[in-house]
Write an enzyme that holds these catalytic residues in place. Sequence first.
Site, mmCIF file in Angstrom:
data_model
loop_
_atom_site.group_PDB
_atom_site.id
_atom_site.type_symbol
_atom_site.label_atom_id
_atom_site.label_comp_id
_atom_site.label_asym_id
_atom_site.label_seq_id
_atom_site.Cartn_x
_atom_site.Cartn_y
_atom_site.Cartn_z
ATOM 1 N N GLY A 47 0.841 -1.194 0.000
ATOM 2 C CA GLY A 47 0.000 0.000 0.000
ATOM 3 C C GLY A 47 0.868 1.233 0.000
ATOM 4 N N CYS B 111 5.368 -6.122 1.440
ATOM 5 C CA CYS B 111 5.688 -4.692 1.320
ATOM 6 C C CYS B 111 5.089 -3.911 2.492
ATOM 7 C CB CYS B 111 5.225 -4.178 -0.043
ATOM 8 S SG CYS B 111 5.964 -2.588 -0.446
ATOM 9 N N TYR B 112 4.093 -3.050 2.253
ATOM 10 C CA TYR B 112 3.485 -2.313 3.369
ATOM 11 C C TYR B 112 2.986 -3.285 4.440
ATOM 12 C CZ TYR B 112 0.455 0.874 5.967
ATOM 13 O OH TYR B 112 -0.129 1.624 6.960
ATOM 14 N N HIS C 163 7.801 -8.018 -4.015
ATOM 15 C CA HIS C 163 6.486 -8.448 -4.511
ATOM 16 C C HIS C 163 6.569 -9.816 -5.181
ATOM 17 C CE1 HIS C 163 4.257 -4.764 -3.675
ATOM 18 N NE2 HIS C 163 5.433 -4.178 -3.835
ATOM 19 N N GLU D 7 4.175 -11.464 -6.295
ATOM 20 C CA GLU D 7 3.061 -11.655 -7.239
ATOM 21 C C GLU D 7 3.379 -11.177 -8.649
ATOM 22 O OE1 GLU D 7 3.292 -9.579 -4.762
ATOM 23 O OE2 GLU D 7 2.289 -7.673 -5.113
ATOM 24 N N ASP E 286 -17.843 -13.330 -21.366
ATOM 25 C CA ASP E 286 -18.478 -13.388 -20.047
ATOM 26 C C ASP E 286 -19.909 -13.913 -20.114
ATOM 27 O OD1 ASP E 286 -16.125 -12.232 -19.398
ATOM 28 O OD2 ASP E 286 -16.935 -10.229 -19.052
ATOM 29 N N LYS F 183 -11.004 -12.611 -15.099
ATOM 30 C CA LYS F 183 -11.211 -12.833 -16.537
ATOM 31 C C LYS F 183 -10.493 -14.087 -17.056
ATOM 32 C CE LYS F 183 -12.765 -10.863 -20.414
ATOM 33 N NZ LYS F 183 -14.064 -10.186 -20.547
#
Length: 515
Positions: free
Chosen positions: A54, A81-82, A168, A170, A226, A370
């Site tokens: 963040g 991180c944060y 990170h 991710e 979708d 998605k």
Amino acid sequence: MIDEVVVLDYGGQYSQLIARRIRDCGVFSELLPHDVGLEEVRRRNPRGIVLSGGPASVYAPGAPRLDRGLLELGVPVLGICYGMQLLVHELGGRVEQAEVGEFGRSDLEVSTPGVLLAGMPREQTCWMSHRDTVFEPPPGFRALASSSASPVAAVESAERGIYGIQFHPEVVHTPYGQEILTRFLTEVCHCELTWSPASIAEEQVARVAEQVGDARVICGLSGGVDSSVAALLVHRAVGDRLTCVFVDHGLMRKDEGEQVIRAFRDTFKVPLVAVDAEERFLARLRGVTEPEAKRKAIGEEFIGVFEEQARALARDGEGARFLVQGTLYSDVIESGGRPGAATIKSHHNVGGLPEQLPFELVEPLRALFKDEVRAVGTELGLPERLVWRQPFPGPGLAIRIVGGEATRERLDVLREADHILQEEIRRAGLYRELWQSFCVLPDVRTVGVQGDERTYGHVVVIRAVTSDDAMTADWARLPYELLETIASRMMGELREVNRVALDITSKPPGTIEWE
Ligand code: XMP
């Protein structure tokens, strides 16, 4: 019961991505606001909790805090991180602003692998994005790694089940990121890695069957991925009690309507009402040139047609109690936050039917990203062409006839030009790499010369963009040779076209569509 790991969102740029990566590892994960409350977290009975990154500084007044109760749940916690700085700060370590921030690739040196980094190379690359830095771990914690700008880049207290990493995991620029997350999920949280597109499909089918009981369901099918996947899932659950309504407004791309009808009616045997409403839409669009007016007219007409069909079904004794919507998880997250965002364009889509329609909603994709929807579509046997379709706006080609009226003649020119573009982009193997590729037809004519004769024809503009989420986009650097092929085909095959231009605008400042 499937295992779940909760990600608490402290506002970081990559928060959604953390949940996605955890799912990629095979564990269901949801992103919740950081202040969602202890009770909500407890109710979900998660196997682990991740605190995201963040933008705040832990020592700044008003910075988002850690609910200490989270650490008493007996559930392992990983701060990223944060999230890590927050844990360290709360538990008595030292976090301060460093002289230099660390942004981008960094070399990580693992000094003590601990539980989290066991079995991984001592030196590895990672992705950092921070200014505040951990200088000392809290009492009872071990520092596991460092980088040139982060004396403490990873910490853990395996006894307390609390872990932190400054980088990170991710993002793809942290090559061992997925492995680190997997270690957290398996070695620390003891999760079973069972979440997959197949399991999602199965679970959703059961859920929808339970929700709907023996009532009837209606679904507006647009041909996009979708609504297609949502319709197929619901069809699996309720069979012929589902009726799909496909409104062909005459603003589709070439052959698109037929593809949808063929897939649903012929292959999947889904009851389908296909409405040819082209005349009606074109009549409504006569004389309409202003973008918002076009969007509004198309949206209203669409709802009108859909309501008529719903009423007709009701008259035939097939009235629906439920309406299928292809709402995705990113829509759910987005509508949960970001108040006060400006309306740049009023979007219309099939998922955007008004709330006052007298239906209860069935939203089988509400928990999915998605790419997971695409995986489910593939799992359900949806043709590759539908699964990988680029996004297409609800108002269709009408908002690509810029500054002018969407007439039949112009729509036909645009449709043919678009068809050439798509064909060549697919042939070059670039279709999936692009977020969108399409043509725009401005309401201007230019002078040309063809076969010694003066022409006064249409200009076609090529728009191709790369993007992750349509919030920002970059113009795609299509190869010159490809552009040349596309342009000469357009000008050779389409009598009305004598000029082709390329749009090199990113978003911002441009939007993806021109209207
Ligand atoms: P813009 O043009 O705002 O578009 O950069 C962002 C993304 O949204 C798509 N788009 C729409 N999608 N109904 C939709 O379902 C709409 O009315 C609509 N308008 C734009 C656009 O194609 C891009 O992917």
